[in-house]
Scaffold this motif. Structure first.
Motif, PDB file in Angstrom:
ATOM      1  N   TYR A  48     110.697 144.938  15.863  1.00  0.00           N
ATOM      2  CA  TYR A  48     109.507 144.823  16.703  1.00  0.00           C
ATOM      3  C   TYR A  48     109.525 143.460  17.372  1.00  0.00           C
ATOM      4  CZ  TYR A  48     107.501 148.879  14.358  1.00  0.00           C
ATOM      5  OH  TYR A  48     107.272 150.137  13.887  1.00  0.00           O
ATOM      6  N   LEU A  85     112.707 148.412  10.862  1.00  0.00           N
ATOM      7  CA  LEU A  85     112.683 148.701  12.295  1.00  0.00           C
ATOM      8  C   LEU A  85     112.354 147.421  13.037  1.00  0.00           C
ATOM      9  CD1 LEU A  85     110.751 152.087  12.326  1.00  0.00           C
ATOM     10  CD2 LEU A  85     113.191 151.741  12.670  1.00  0.00           C
ATOM     11  N   SER A 132     119.694 153.802  16.669  1.00  0.00           N
ATOM     12  CA  SER A 132     118.739 154.273  17.661  1.00  0.00           C
ATOM     13  C   SER A 132     119.216 155.517  18.397  1.00  0.00           C
ATOM     14  CB  SER A 132     118.453 153.150  18.659  1.00  0.00           C
ATOM     15  OG  SER A 132     117.543 153.576  19.642  1.00  0.00           O
ATOM     16  N   GLN A 168     110.111 148.807  18.708  1.00  0.00           N
ATOM     17  CA  GLN A 168     109.827 150.201  18.387  1.00  0.00           C
ATOM     18  C   GLN A 168     108.484 150.685  18.922  1.00  0.00           C
ATOM     19  OE1 GLN A 168     112.094 152.372  16.840  1.00  0.00           O
ATOM     20  NE2 GLN A 168     113.363 150.633  17.434  1.00  0.00           N
TER      21      GLN A 168
END
Length: 112
Positions: free
Chosen positions: A54, A52, A7, A33
């Motif tokens: 979530y 990613l 990140s 995200q």
């Protein structure tokens, strides 16, 4: 050498390392995200989509694809409708309360 955070791109030391979704993260950088959410996630409450993280509320939903009507699917749909009790109940409700006469047969005459 210590890996870089996926990140913030800073060095991740072993104490704060979180290894997930084939990437290395700081514990504070492992966030949803979705830009409006930005919730800090952990290994118990994240959902991965395209590598990613979530949260459960912002996990992307994939659109459903439409299946063309094939002769087999049309046949199965008609068969399901025929076997369904919906049409039976509709016919019953239409005829409920109406009296149908029964033909006089020798058995019926004996019962009288």
């Amino acid at each position: 050498m210590n890996p870089k955070c996926a990140s913030c791109d800073k060095t991740v030391y072993p104490v704060e390392l979180l290894s997930c979704l084939d990437k290395k993260w700081h514990k504070n950088c492992f966030r949803c995200q979705n830009k409006s959410c930005n919730m800090i996630l952990n290994m118990k409450n994240y959902k991965g989509f395209e590598k990613l993280p979530y949260c459960n509320a912002h996990y992307p939903k994939l659109n459903q694809t439409v299946v063309a009507d094939t002769p087999e699917s049309i046949r199965l749909k008609k068969q399901t409708e025929n076997q369904s009790l919906v049409s039976y109940h509709a016919d019953f409700e239409k005829t409920k309360g109406t009296m149908e006469s029964v033909a006089d047969t020798p058995e019926m005459n004996r019962m009288k």
